[in-house]
Design an enzyme around this catalytic site. Sequence first.
Site, PDB file in Angstrom:
ATOM      1  N   HIS A 256      -7.688  -3.848  -7.099  1.00 18.64           N
ATOM      2  CA  HIS A 256      -9.111  -4.100  -6.902  1.00 18.64           C
ATOM      3  C   HIS A 256      -9.432  -4.267  -5.418  1.00 18.64           C
ATOM      4  CE1 HIS A 256     -13.076  -5.490  -7.252  1.00 18.64           C
ATOM      5  NE2 HIS A 256     -12.873  -6.746  -7.557  1.00 18.64           N
ATOM      6  N   CYS A 257      -8.403  -4.466  -4.576  1.00 14.44           N
ATOM      7  CA  CYS A 257      -8.694  -4.867  -3.192  1.00 14.44           C
ATOM      8  C   CYS A 257      -8.587  -3.716  -2.190  1.00 14.44           C
ATOM      9  CB  CYS A 257      -7.762  -6.000  -2.792  1.00 14.44           C
ATOM     10  SG  CYS A 257      -8.009  -7.465  -3.808  1.00 14.44           S
ATOM     11  N   LEU A 258      -7.373  -3.221  -1.962  1.00 17.58           N
ATOM     12  CA  LEU A 258      -7.174  -2.305  -0.831  1.00 17.58           C
ATOM     13  C   LEU A 258      -7.982  -1.010  -0.902  1.00 17.58           C
ATOM     14  CD1 LEU A 258      -3.438  -2.745   0.194  1.00 17.58           C
ATOM     15  CD2 LEU A 258      -5.447  -4.077   0.765  1.00 17.58           C
TER      16      LEU A 258
END
Length: 415
Positions: A256-258
Site C-alpha cells: 500500500h505504501c511504496l
Amino acid sequence: MKVGIVGLGYVGLPLALAFAEEGHDVVGVEADPRKVAAIARGHSYIEDVPSERLAAVSDRLCPTTGYEDLVSCEAILIAVPTPLTRNREPDLGPLVSAGTALAGVLREGQLVVLESTTYPGTTRERLVPLLEESGLAAGRDFNLAYSPERVDPGRTDFTLRTTPKIVGGLTPACLERALELYGRVCDDLVTVSGPEPAELAKLLENVFRSVNIALVNELAMLCDRMGIDVWEVVDAAASKPYGFMRFDPGPGMGGHCLPVDPFYLSWKAREYGQPTEFVELAGEVNQRMPEFCVERVARALNDLSKPVRGSRVLILGVAYKPGVGDLRESPAIKIMGLLAKNGAELSFHDDYVPNLPEFALSSQPLDLALADADVAVIVTAHPELDVEAVVRSAPLVVDFRGVTRGIEAPNLVRL
Ligand SMILES: NC(=O)c1ccc[n+]([C@@H]2O[C@H](COP(=O)([O-])OP(=O)(O)OC[C@H]3O[C@@H](n4cnc5c(N)ncnc54)[C@H](O)[C@@H]3O)[C@@H](O)[C@H]2O)c1
C-alpha cells in the site's frame, strides 16, 4: 485512558492492540462489518496480530462500525487508507468520510491524530475544515496532530514500541497531548514543528526506498544485458562499511505504501510548479519490472524451445513481500496478468494466499505444483519456501529474488 482508532487495518489493528495491551480501553471504528465481526470473535486478519493476543484483550477492545462510541474517548487516531484514484492522484475519499463522520461526534477536549500517510498540508488544509464542521475550533476546542505510522508488516526486530515515532502538533498544546498519548506505547518520540514536516518526513522515507529500489532494478536490467550477476555486484558493494546502504533488486514494488505514496508528493509538488523528477523516474523504473520479468521468463522458456503460450507457469509467492498475505499492488499479479495475456497456463503456490479469484486459481500444494510445471518462477520467497526442493523438482526455475544464490544448477535462471 480511552482511545479510539478509526480504521482497523494493517496500521490500526496493531495500534489498537498496543493500547489495549497497555491496559487502556480501545474503541475501534471499522467500516468493514466483516472485520468488526472477526475482532469481536477474537479472530485476527493481520499476520502481525496473533488472534490469541487479540482475544486476551477482548474485554478492553470494542470494535464497531459506528462512530458514536468515540464520544467517550480522550484521543482518536485515524488510520484509514490513502490510495490513488484511477488517474494515480491522491484519493482522500476514506479520509474525508472518516473526518466528516468524526465531526458528527467530536467533543471539546478531545485529541485527534492522523496516522495515514499523505501529502504535506493534509492535516491543516483538509482535516481541520472537516473537523471544524463540528462547530469546534482546532487547536482551541480540540487538539490535532499528525504522526505517521512506520509499521513494516512482517517485521519482528522493530515494534511499535521500539520504532521512534514522529509527532507534529497543530499547536504546542496539541503536540504536548500527542506526545503524552504516544509515550504510553512508544519508547522514543521525535518532535517536529508541526504536521507538515511530519507528513513530509514519512513521504521522504518511502521515496528514499522507492528511488533506491529503482536504482538496483535498473542495474539488474543492465546486468542482464551485460552478463554480470547483479547479486554479486550488490554483495560486493555492500561490503563497504560506510556510505552505502544495501537495496536488493526484485520483480517490482508492491504494497500500500511504496507504489502509492510517492505520487502523493508529486501531486502536491505540482501545486508549487516544482517537478519531482527523481520520484517519478523511480516509479517508472519500478513499474517496468513486471514486464521485464515476463520477458525474462519468455527467454528462459525459449532457450528450452518452448513458447510462453501453452507453457505451464507456476508462480511461487504472489503476496507483495515475504511473510505476509497482502496482495495490494503486488508485482506477482501484474506478472501473472501479462503471462496470461501471452497464453501461459498459470498456477500458483503461496502459503499466505489461499485464492486468487481474479485468475480463478487456488494455491496448489508445492510438490504437486512443481511436478506439473514447465517453469517455476520465484516472485516472492516466503520464509517457508524450500528453495532447494524447487530447484531439484522443477524443470526450469526463474528466481527474481536472489534466494537461489549459492545453488548452481543447469535449470536455474536468476535475475
Ligand atoms: N500497511 C502498511 O505497511 C503501512 C505502513 C505505514 C503507513 N501506512 C499508511 O496507513 C494508512 C492505513 O493503511 P493500512 O495498510 O492500515 O490500510 P488497510 O486498508 O489495511 O486498513 C484501513 C482500514 O480502514 C477502514 N476504513 C476505510 N474507510 C473507513 C472509514 N471511513 N471509517 C472507518 N474505517 C474505514 C478499511 O475498511 C480498512 O480496514 C494508509 O495511509 C497507509 O499508507 C500503511
